[in-house]
Design an enzyme around this catalytic site. Structure first.
Site, mmCIF file in Angstrom:
data_model
loop_
_atom_site.group_PDB
_atom_site.id
_atom_site.type_symbol
_atom_site.label_atom_id
_atom_site.label_comp_id
_atom_site.label_asym_id
_atom_site.label_seq_id
_atom_site.Cartn_x
_atom_site.Cartn_y
_atom_site.Cartn_z
ATOM 1 N N ASP A 185 -67.438 -17.252 12.204
ATOM 2 C CA ASP A 185 -67.982 -17.480 13.541
ATOM 3 C C ASP A 185 -67.676 -18.910 13.972
ATOM 4 O O ASP A 185 -67.661 -19.834 13.161
ATOM 5 C CB ASP A 185 -69.499 -17.262 13.511
ATOM 6 C CG ASP A 185 -70.126 -17.193 14.883
ATOM 7 O OD1 ASP A 185 -70.219 -18.249 15.541
ATOM 8 O OD2 ASP A 185 -70.543 -16.104 15.309
ATOM 9 N N ASP A 199 -66.345 -15.227 18.388
ATOM 10 C CA ASP A 199 -66.334 -16.254 19.420
ATOM 11 C C ASP A 199 -65.341 -17.372 19.117
ATOM 12 O O ASP A 199 -65.222 -18.324 19.896
ATOM 13 C CB ASP A 199 -67.737 -16.828 19.643
ATOM 14 C CG ASP A 199 -68.529 -17.009 18.366
ATOM 15 O OD1 ASP A 199 -67.965 -16.851 17.271
ATOM 16 O OD2 ASP A 199 -69.740 -17.298 18.466
ATOM 17 N N HIS A 213 -77.796 -17.656 12.174
ATOM 18 C CA HIS A 213 -78.536 -18.871 12.524
ATOM 19 C C HIS A 213 -80.002 -18.811 12.079
ATOM 20 O O HIS A 213 -80.678 -19.846 12.072
ATOM 21 C CB HIS A 213 -78.500 -19.121 14.029
ATOM 22 C CG HIS A 213 -77.149 -19.474 14.562
ATOM 23 N ND1 HIS A 213 -76.368 -20.464 14.009
ATOM 24 C CD2 HIS A 213 -76.423 -18.970 15.601
ATOM 25 C CE1 HIS A 213 -75.225 -20.553 14.673
ATOM 26 N NE2 HIS A 213 -75.233 -19.650 15.634
#
Length: 305
Positions: A159, A246, A123
């Site tokens: 992800d 995740d 990110h």
């Protein structure tokens, strides 16, 4: 000679994020417990602490100084992105794991590497640390790999959250192909299918959205049918993977129904794309027990021919 390196360090446990924060040191402790039976089959090099010059290959000087200053006073960059006294060093060594991985591959000591690091990176944009991420570990590794002779770099990001920082870094670049599969409508709200890059980079970004409650079948369709033609056309010299676990069905920060078996099959598919070096970088994954098991199955597949 083992063909796989596992790169981690206790410094990553010293990046303290505070009580109740999802990105906590227990994640790495769970991974360490899970992979103990595999360690005798892998090389275990240690990461290095990279220089500021290395960080500047992706990030602005002002951003680097911000992380350093926040670490000195244990301050937060934003509500999600926390620094403690050792965070700056841990972040530089998270980058350093990727550098050690590339060097080991170039030197012929191994062919694949898994970087079990924190803080994560995908990110972090060239100008902003965000989303638990301080520096973009995989983006810096991509730039370093190119300096070592890997001219065409493919980054695959599984992800559940879109790697906006990695996409931004290579938005106008035709030498790095960024591919992401992620949950639609999830943080940070970027990564639409219409987003394919600009200028020279047009066509070198591809995003695949999965609706909440998507299952293994949907995920595997992306990896078995949609991505292989992109790999064949781009013909990468090395493949780097943002490994965010995740996407698993138990994760508290997402809403997909992906099983551990689905993750194993996806990893196997990725590793079969091309006979090139692979480096995996830990990103998300916040059910700590599931995280350990999913990293373990990833390493089991990496250890296979």
């Amino acid at each position: 000679m083992s063909r796989v390196a596992y790169i981690s360090d206790e410094i990553y446990l010293k990046h303290e994020t505070g009580v109740g924060h999802p990105e906590r040191k227990e994640r790495l402790l769970a991974i360490e417990r899970a992979v103990v039976p595999l360690k005798e089959r892998m090389l275990l090099p240690k990461p290095i602490c990279v220089s500021e010059e290395m960080l500047l290959s992706v990030h602005l000087c002002e951003q680097i100084e911000k992380v350093q200053e926040c670490s000195m006073v244990a301050a937060s960059i934003d509500s999600d992105t926390v620094c403690s006294e050792d965070s700056y060093k841990a972040a530089k060594m998270a980058v350093g794991a990727g550098i050690v991985a590339i060097d080991g591959i170039v030197e012929g000591r191994f062919e694949r590497a898994f970087c079990a690091v924190r803080p994560p990176g995908h990110h972090a944009t060239p100008s902003r640390s965000m989303g638990f991420c301080l520096f973009n570990n995989i983006a810096i590794a991509a730039r370093y790999a190119q300096k070592q002779g890997f001219k065409r770099v493919m980054i695959i990001d599984f992800d559940v959250h879109h790697g906006n920082g990695t996409q931004d870094t290579f938005w106008e670049d035709d030498t790095v192909f960024y591919i992401s599969s992620h949950q639609a409508l999830a943080y940070p709200g970027t990564g639409l299918e219409a987003h394919i890059g600009e200028g020279r980079g047009e066509g070198y970004t591809r995003n695949f959205l999965m609706m909440p409650e998507s299952t293994d079948e949907y995920l595997l369709d992306i990896y078995e049918n949609e991505i292989p033609p992109l790999v064949d056309t781009f013909d990468p010299d090395i493949i780097l993977v943002s490994a965010g676990y995740d996407l698993h069905e138990s994760d508290p920060l997402a809403s997909l129904n992906i099983t551990t078996d689905g993750i194993r099959r996806m990893v196997r598919t990725i590793l079969d794309y091309k006979d090139v070096p692979y480096v995996f970088f830990l990103e998300g994954g916040y059910d700590v027990d599931a995280l350990g098991e999913n990293v373990k199955v990833t390493l089991e597949e990496m250890l296979l021919p």
